[in-house]
Enzyme design. Sequence first.
Site: not given
Ligand code: DX5
Length: 216
Positions: A35, A67, A144, A146, A172-174, A194
């Site tokens: 990222d 990304h 971010f 989490g 992507d995310g959560g 993540g």
């Molecule tokens: C956030 C990033 C994601 C993030 C995902 O802006 O693009 O790739 O790392 O992290 P989790 O899976 O913890 O939400």
Amino acid sequence: MTVRIVPSILSADLTRLGEQVREAVAAGADRIQVDVMDGHFVPNLTFGPGVVAAVRRVAPELPIEAHLMIERPEQFVQAFADAGADHILVQVESTTSLYRTVHAIAEAGAQAGLVLNPGTPVESLRELVPYVRMVNVMTVEPGFGGQKFITTSPEKIRRLRVLSSVVEIEVDGGIDARTAPLVVAAGATVLVAGNSVFAFKQGVAAGIKAIRDAVD
Ligand code: DX5
């Protein structure tokens, strides 16, 4: 339908990044996501091409996604391709020349992907879908790890699947063992994770297995 799991190193322990990447590779990760944030497009600062090159050295065979959550990503396409990124993902909100940027990524020898922020409608992709293999639907506001999964995301994924029956859909995310089945049922086939991998109590391998078991 093969579901790919893509750990995002944003949540990795950076004091032992190489080890964490090797753990993910050994546990069957399909790609790794790096990222890239510039403190302007998103309110956070992270990695440059040097980190992509480092991951490439640790995992020479594993496809890497860069990304780009940066303004004017077109300026850095060549640098990330040279560093070893196989997929370069740009945010549709980040540049006024998306068409040129998507083609510059292909000319640099990488695969272009387009990323939609939660507030950006699927329809904004209509003109560019024919030129990309993958669309990433952000299921959190970028910036971010989490964060909490946005529960209206499956509907948005279904709309994207209507817009294009061929494009690979990444989320992507959560994403974790609870939310992964929801997005896969809606049509997503690539899951970025993540916290649910690198911050999983039982370790990286167990984190990847929990997601894979939930969608298999
Ligand atoms: C956030 C990033 C994601 C993030 C995902 O802006 O693009 O790739 O790392 O992290 P989790 O899976 O913890 O939400």
